[in-house]
Design an enzyme around this catalytic site. Sequence first.
Site, PDB file in Angstrom:
ATOM      1  N   SER A 198     -78.274  17.726  44.861  1.00 57.37           N
ATOM      2  CA  SER A 198     -77.213  18.351  44.296  1.00 57.37           C
ATOM      3  C   SER A 198     -77.457  19.274  43.038  1.00 57.37           C
ATOM      4  O   SER A 198     -78.488  19.031  42.644  1.00 57.37           O
ATOM      5  CB  SER A 198     -76.128  17.161  43.672  1.00 57.37           C
ATOM      6  OG  SER A 198     -75.150  17.972  42.767  1.00 57.37           O
ATOM      7  N   TYR A 242     -75.262   9.939  38.116  1.00 56.64           N
ATOM      8  CA  TYR A 242     -75.495  10.980  39.278  1.00 56.64           C
ATOM      9  C   TYR A 242     -76.103  12.129  38.997  1.00 56.64           C
ATOM     10  O   TYR A 242     -77.256  12.078  39.996  1.00 56.64           O
ATOM     11  CB  TYR A 242     -74.022  11.342  39.523  1.00 56.64           C
ATOM     12  CG  TYR A 242     -73.949  12.124  40.813  1.00 56.64           C
ATOM     13  CD1 TYR A 242     -74.036  11.694  42.004  1.00 56.64           C
ATOM     14  CD2 TYR A 242     -73.988  13.564  40.813  1.00 56.64           C
ATOM     15  CE1 TYR A 242     -74.066  12.501  43.214  1.00 56.64           C
ATOM     16  CE2 TYR A 242     -73.940  14.258  41.895  1.00 56.64           C
ATOM     17  CZ  TYR A 242     -74.011  13.762  43.148  1.00 56.64           C
ATOM     18  OH  TYR A 242     -74.040  14.972  44.260  1.00 56.64           O
TER      19      TYR A 242
END
Length: 263
Positions: free
Chosen positions: A153, A167
């Site tokens: 990501s 995350y």
Amino acid sequence: MDVSTLFSVKDKVVLVTGGAKGIGRMISEGFVANGAKVYISSRDAKSCESAAAELTTMGPGTAHAIPADFYKLSDCQNLVAELKKRETKLHVLVNNSGSNWGESYDRYPDAAWTRVLTLNLHRVFTITQLCTPLLEAAAGIVGDPGRVIHIGSIDGIRVPALETFAYSASKAGLHHLSEVLANHLGKRNITSNSIACGPFESKMMAATLKKFKPMIEGSIPLKRIGTPQDVAGTCLFLASRAGAYVNGATITVDGGSAIGAKL
């Protein structure tokens, strides 16, 4: 050096974790549409079976479900054991399964770190390690190594606006783990690369896009969120002859989100 052979994944055997929904489904569809045999795995058995049936109907490749709860080591082991019963080789492993946890800094729970890091980072290593013999078996002639593709990501590259501490840390760790694996597995004729995805339509992004989609699109130089073709195309490149010499790279597929200039 024609396109039909340079980017071909026809008849390759592919495992996509989390391949029934969201970005994983986009990737699975891309491989099936180009003649690959795709195994889809996640803990949602019903979704796996449904996605496999739908994708096989679309063809020309096929999709097959092997459900597994990646939080459980035994399920990871059973997944690969079942794969070995069906296949002698695995050409491509796509580590896509992941989770997120958003909460304010002052209330961010300890449990979030265990849950997110286990799935997003720890189990990536577990599944890659377990699949290595199959990947080695598929690594044949020069120019056609086994491939491991990690779905990372841009929040592992930039500082995210949302309070998703575990995350973003897990994805930064994933990008680096991919580089470490590239060095080790490259010697076994297996490449390891990561794709740092920007915003795409997915369950994980659904609430955020519903609330902030115009704002998010406005902050991206290309002024749009990602499409299935964007992420599937990048995976097809990395899995084909065209991407055979790419190893240890992190490719941003984000429309320029990570480098957008801000006043």
